[in-house]
Design a protein around this motif. Structure first.
Motif, PDB file in Angstrom:
ATOM      1  N   ARG A  70       0.843  -1.191   0.000  1.00  0.00           N
ATOM      2  CA  ARG A  70       0.000   0.000   0.000  1.00  0.00           C
ATOM      3  C   ARG A  70       0.881   1.245   0.000  1.00  0.00           C
ATOM      4  O   ARG A  70       1.807   1.362   0.804  1.00  0.00           O
ATOM      5  N   ASP A 119      -0.053   6.092   3.512  1.00  0.00           N
ATOM      6  CA  ASP A 119      -1.428   6.416   3.884  1.00  0.00           C
ATOM      7  C   ASP A 119      -1.574   7.528   4.924  1.00  0.00           C
ATOM      8  O   ASP A 119      -2.378   8.436   4.754  1.00  0.00           O
ATOM      9  N   ARG A 151      -4.454  12.645   3.731  1.00  0.00           N
ATOM     10  CA  ARG A 151      -3.861  11.316   3.888  1.00  0.00           C
ATOM     11  C   ARG A 151      -4.259  10.474   2.684  1.00  0.00           C
ATOM     12  O   ARG A 151      -5.066  10.896   1.856  1.00  0.00           O
ATOM     13  N   MET A 200      -7.875   0.388  -2.213  1.00  0.00           N
ATOM     14  CA  MET A 200      -8.633   0.025  -1.017  1.00  0.00           C
ATOM     15  C   MET A 200     -10.012   0.646  -1.130  1.00  0.00           C
ATOM     16  O   MET A 200     -10.168   1.731  -1.695  1.00  0.00           O
ATOM     17  N   GLU A 207     -12.416   2.007   1.403  1.00  0.00           N
ATOM     18  CA  GLU A 207     -12.517   2.301   2.835  1.00  0.00           C
ATOM     19  C   GLU A 207     -13.310   3.566   3.116  1.00  0.00           C
ATOM     20  O   GLU A 207     -13.288   4.094   4.217  1.00  0.00           O
ATOM     21  N   ASP A 227     -11.114   1.673   8.380  1.00  0.00           N
ATOM     22  CA  ASP A 227     -11.555   3.009   7.985  1.00  0.00           C
ATOM     23  C   ASP A 227     -13.009   3.000   7.543  1.00  0.00           C
ATOM     24  O   ASP A 227     -13.745   3.951   7.798  1.00  0.00           O
ATOM     25  N   ARG A 287     -11.750   6.087  15.079  1.00  0.00           N
ATOM     26  CA  ARG A 287     -11.282   4.767  15.521  1.00  0.00           C
ATOM     27  C   ARG A 287     -10.251   4.829  16.634  1.00  0.00           C
ATOM     28  O   ARG A 287     -10.066   3.875  17.379  1.00  0.00           O
TER      29      ARG A 287
HETATM   30 MG    MG Z   1      -7.300   2.377   6.256  1.00  0.00          MG
END
Ligand code: MG
Ligand code: PEP
Length: 889
Positions: free
Chosen positions: A629, A632, A682, A760, A762, A786, A796
């Motif tokens: 990935r 992020d 992000r 992703m 999310e 997410d 979270r």
């Molecule tokens: Mg995430």
């Protein structure tokens, strides 16, 4: 109109939803022709209606009257008849067993008149008065809500007056006087007389059982065990049989196999001249069941036959409660027994070998939670230890912690981060909080079937029970061993729930054999039954499952371990972890770069380091897909903390020492600081806002992959873009990726190194427009951490430690949605995203890499909605493999 009452003969074991576990199994045993005292069951539906309306549903009372009349006819006695009373027990029984959590009232039907008739019939005054005082006591505590200490204190006082510590020394007169005392306690604390009308006793007892479904301890237990809160309990009304009619009577519990090890044999406890809950409560120390053979061979033989019948019928370990009334055996309960994690695996494979079940069924009978439990470390056999005592190995594991003697202290100390072992004489349901907070439980009384043992096993918590050489002084907060060693509150002890040993101080722990087997350092077929059983079931799970299991790993070490644990690729390599430590400075320079030139310099310095990272991981995962990935988290996470830096700069200024570099840094940190970084700059936004950053990472991936491929190493990189909300974002990054891939260094044998580009999912928007996003993505990986955060609007990082406990307490959640997927909400988006994505691209690969990838219930959901793989942390890989297999059988 629904029916609310069923006779035992009308039900069967598959009606647990309606009749509760206890009722359904009593019905089953009745229909098997086993000696079950006659009775009937009031359904869970009646309970739900009662709890919703605060009153019995219409028609229930008439049905009870009708079934009671049938029972009275069968027994040839009327409830509470002053001349020859029928007595009944009123027992709770929910769909899922909740040991000791809800209420039971015995001897219903006794009153000032019928007690004499009972005495005459039994030819035993003491028995009759003891039974009556038990009724008043249980009724007072359970139905009328009087503190049970008032009654137990009165019993203690009676014993003291008699100069004894043993209940058996109390005679008929003592019990008759106790009845009077108890009636006084009822009058004083409940503001009413103990009801003399048998039917009123019965109705109130039934209501109390219904109400006990919502008691705080039952709620707590259900939360712990993830049992839904809205099922309600059934109530069984059973004609009384008496284990307290003298020494030829008694009551006991038994298992058809050892619930701790799974070994076959005769396991259980028996207590002569005792009634109902005495065994489970651990009030007196019990005899081993094998002693019954000497005491009453006929009953013993019959019990052994019944146990075989039940095992063959249920094709599983059963636990049993029975009573012997003057030499006549009665079965009061059976159910498929709770067992330790190790026993679950060994019993399942034993039953396969015995031809009772097949491997699919064996797989259904074990759980990922049990496997996780077996992966805990154990005490080092070779370590030096000071043995304090040995009790019963009630629930396996190795627990170390400070000794504490009450539930409140356990909770308080655990909250401040301390590990504690709860030490009690015996536990009762009020100790549940403490048991949950503790790493282990030690009791000095009660056997393998005591409350402490049963509950601890259910929770997967280490317990040693019945260590009867220990003198536990709860008031003084200490225990003393038979050698006079004293252990006070706060002193560390170690308890071994696998062999029952208790040690002073902290004993070091070692890896579990199951982990050693996964690691390849211990082999199947070398004498460890548990390892053999786990290996066999894991093999079957792997053969059966459709879901692949990958790992979330970002180091070569973790990748290697996960591969040994059976990971079939990396589903999430979080690159942010590679930007920490001594590389932080390089990242800092990148973030602060004011010119393109400066930025490119930092990126160029990072490139070889990233290549090293990826090369190591690709090598470790040779032949398997590796999803990397792109960066992020918000960039400011790589910079110094704003508050700390502000203070530092302010102090320096005060001292007149102006450091321009720190001043500039502060300006940058301020600029990048976000109020809500989780929703800020992000993921893909970062890739678009910081030119060259993603390109550098992609270059590191494709170049290291190309280099390895040229050496003949099989590499399968998958480049994953995080936090995409629209296909335009993905298109922008995909274009950048294509440019890098076109560079000759990304080629092998004249062509770009094989790779995939995906994203992703999310954000809710991403799931909704998944059909569009799939135009630019070869795979989706659902980021359910997410996605949960953004679907619910829960931060979270914050909510689990703030209001979640209140939500759980009030039953708004059964379990945190970050722990187990919220199927209705977040799951709906996963399903939608998967369906929409595949509409555009039927061969779209679908995975999930949030924490839910290793959660058993969630894995079943991902199987159902057709994902290709789940990805989770290394230690959960075996759990996910097992659950993926279970989902497929
Ligand atoms: Mg995430
Ligand atoms: C997720 O959001 O589910 C995910 C796997 O990414 P992270 O936890 O790193 O945000």
């Amino acid at each position: 109109m629904p029916r609310f009452v069923y006779d035992f003969a009308e039900g069967d074991k598959d009606q647990k939803d309606l009749l509760g576990g206890k009722g359904a199994n009593l019905a089953e045993m009745t229909n098997l022709g086993l000696p079950v005292p006659p009775g009937f069951i009031i359904t869970t539906e009646a309970c739900r209606a009662y709890l919703a309306d605060g009153a019995e549903p219409d028609g229930m009372a008439a049905e009870v009257t009708e079934h009671l009349a049938t029972l009275e006819t069968a027994m040839g006695r009327r409830l509470g008849d002053p001349d020859d009373p029928l007595l009944v027990s009123v027992r709770s029984g929910a769909k899922f067993s909740m040991p000791g959590m809800m209420e039971t009232v015995l001897n219903v039907g006794l009153n000032d008149a019928s007690v004499h008739a009972l005495a005459a019939r039994a030819g035993d005054d003491r028995f009759a008065w003891d039974s009556y005082r038990r009724l008043v006591q249980m009724f007072g505590a359970t139905v009328l809500g009087i503190e049970s200490e008032h009654f137990s204190d009165a019993v203690e006082a009676a014993k003291k007056a008699k100069g004894t510590r043993n209940d058996l020394d109390l005679d008929a007169g003592d019990f008759e006087r106790l009845v009077e005392t108890f009636k006084g306690i009822v009058r004083e604390h409940a503001g009413r007389d103990f009801p003399q009308d048998p039917r009123e006793q019965l109705d109130l007892a039934v209501h109390a059982v219904f109400d006990s479904w919502n008691s705080p301890r039952a709620n707590l237990y259900r939360r712990q065990e993830r049992i839904p809160t809205d099922l309600g309990t059934a109530v069984s009304i059973v004609s009384m049989v008496f284990g307290n009619l003298g020494m030829d009577s008694g009551t006991g519990v038994a298992f058809t196999r050892d619930p701790a090890s799974g070994a076959r044999g005769v396991y259980g406890d028996y207590l002569q001249n005792a009634q109902g809950e005495d065994v489970v409560a651990g009030i007196r120390n019990t005899l081993p069941l094998t002693d019954l053979e000497q005491l009453d061979k006929t009953s013993y033989d019959q019990l052994m036959d019944i146990m075989t019948t039940l095992e063959n019928h249920y094709r599983d370990l059963c636990d049993i409660e029975f009573t012997i009334e003057r030499g006549k055996l009665w079965m009061l309960q059976t159910r498929v027994g709770k067992r330790t994690a190790a026993a679950a695996f060994t019993i399942a494979t034993q039953l396969v070998d015995e031809g009772m079940i097949d491997l699919d069924e064996a797989l259904r009978r074990v759980t990922g939670a049990q496997l996780a439990n077996l992966m805990f470390p154990r005490f080092d056999r070779d370590a030096e230890k000071k043995l304090l005592t040995t009790g019963m190995n009630a629930s396996p594991g190795a627990a170390v912690g400070a000794a504490v003697f009450d539930s409140a202290t356990a909770v308080a100390r655990a909250r401040s981060g301390e590990r504690v072992v709860l030490v009690r004489r015996e536990t009762n349901p009020d100790d549940l909080d403490g048991m949950i907070a503790a790493t282990g439980v030690l009791t000095s009384r009660g056997g393998r079937t005591s409350h402490a043992a049963v509950v601890a096993r259910g929770m997967g918590k280490t317990a040693v029970c019945g260590a009867d050489e220990l003198e536990v002084d709860v008031a003084a907060k200490r225990f003393t061993t038979s050698d006079g060693v004293e252990v006070a509150e706060g002193e560390v002890i170690s308890i071994d729930g696998t062999n029952g040993e208790v040690y002073l101080g902290e004993v070091p722990v070692v890896a579990s054999p199951v982990v050693s087997w996964f690691e390849g350092t211990l082999h199947e077929g070398t004498g460890d039954d548990l390892v053999d059983a786990v290996a066999r079931i894991m093999r079957h799970a792997d053969e059966t499952r459709r879901l692949n299991v990958r790992v979330n790993a970002d180091t070569a070490d973790d990748s290697g371990r996960a591969r040994r644990f059976g990971a079939e690729g990396i589903g999430l390599c979080r690159t942010e972890h590679m930007f920490l430590g001594d590389r932080r400075e390089l990242v800092e320079r990148l973030v602060l770069a004011e010119s393109r030139d400066e930025r490119e310099k930092s990126l160029a310095a990072l490139l070889p380091l990233q290549m090293e990272d990826f090369t190591a991981i690709f090598r470790e995962m040779e032949g398997l897909p590796v999803t990397i990935r792109l960066l992020d988290p918000p960039l400011h996470e790589f910079l110094p903390d704003l508050t700390e830096l502000s203070v530092e700069v302010a102090l320096a200024r005060e001292r007149g020492e102006v450091d321009q570099e720190r001043e500039d840094l502060l300006v940058a940190v301020r600029r990048l600081h976000e109020q809500n970084p989780m929703l800020g700059l992000r993921g893909v936004r970062l890739g678009i806002a910081v030119p060259g950053l993603f390109a550098m990472q992609v270059r590191a991936i494709t170049r290291s992959a190309a280099e390895l491929a040229a050496q003949g190493v099989s590499v399968h990189p998958e480049i994953m873009v995080p936090l995409v909300g629209t296909v335009q974002e993905l298109q922008a990054v995909a274009a950048e990726i294509a440019e890098v891939v076109a560079e000759p260094e990304s080629h092998v044998n004249g062509a770009p190194v094989p790779h995939q580009v995906g994203t992703m999912i999310e954000l809710p928007r991403a799931a909704i427009v998944a059909a569009q996003i799939a135009e630019s993505a070869e795979f989706f990986s659902f980021g359910t951490n997410d996605l949960t955060q953004t679907t619910w609007g829960f931060s979270r990082d914050d909510v689990e430690s703030s209001f979640f406990s209140e939500y759980l307490e009030q039953g708004i959640f059964g379990v945190s949605p970050f722990e187990s997927l919220d199927v209705e909400g977040v799951g709906h988006l996963v399903e939608l995203g998967a369906r929409e994505g595949r509409r555009t691209r039927p061969d779209l690969k679908l995975g999930i890499c949030g924490e839910h990838g290793g959660d058993p219930d969630s894995v079943h959901f991902f199987h159902r909605v057709g994902l290709d793989y789940v990805s989770c942390s290394p230690f959960r890989v075996p759990v996910a493999r097992l659950e993926a297999g279970r989902a497929a059988v």
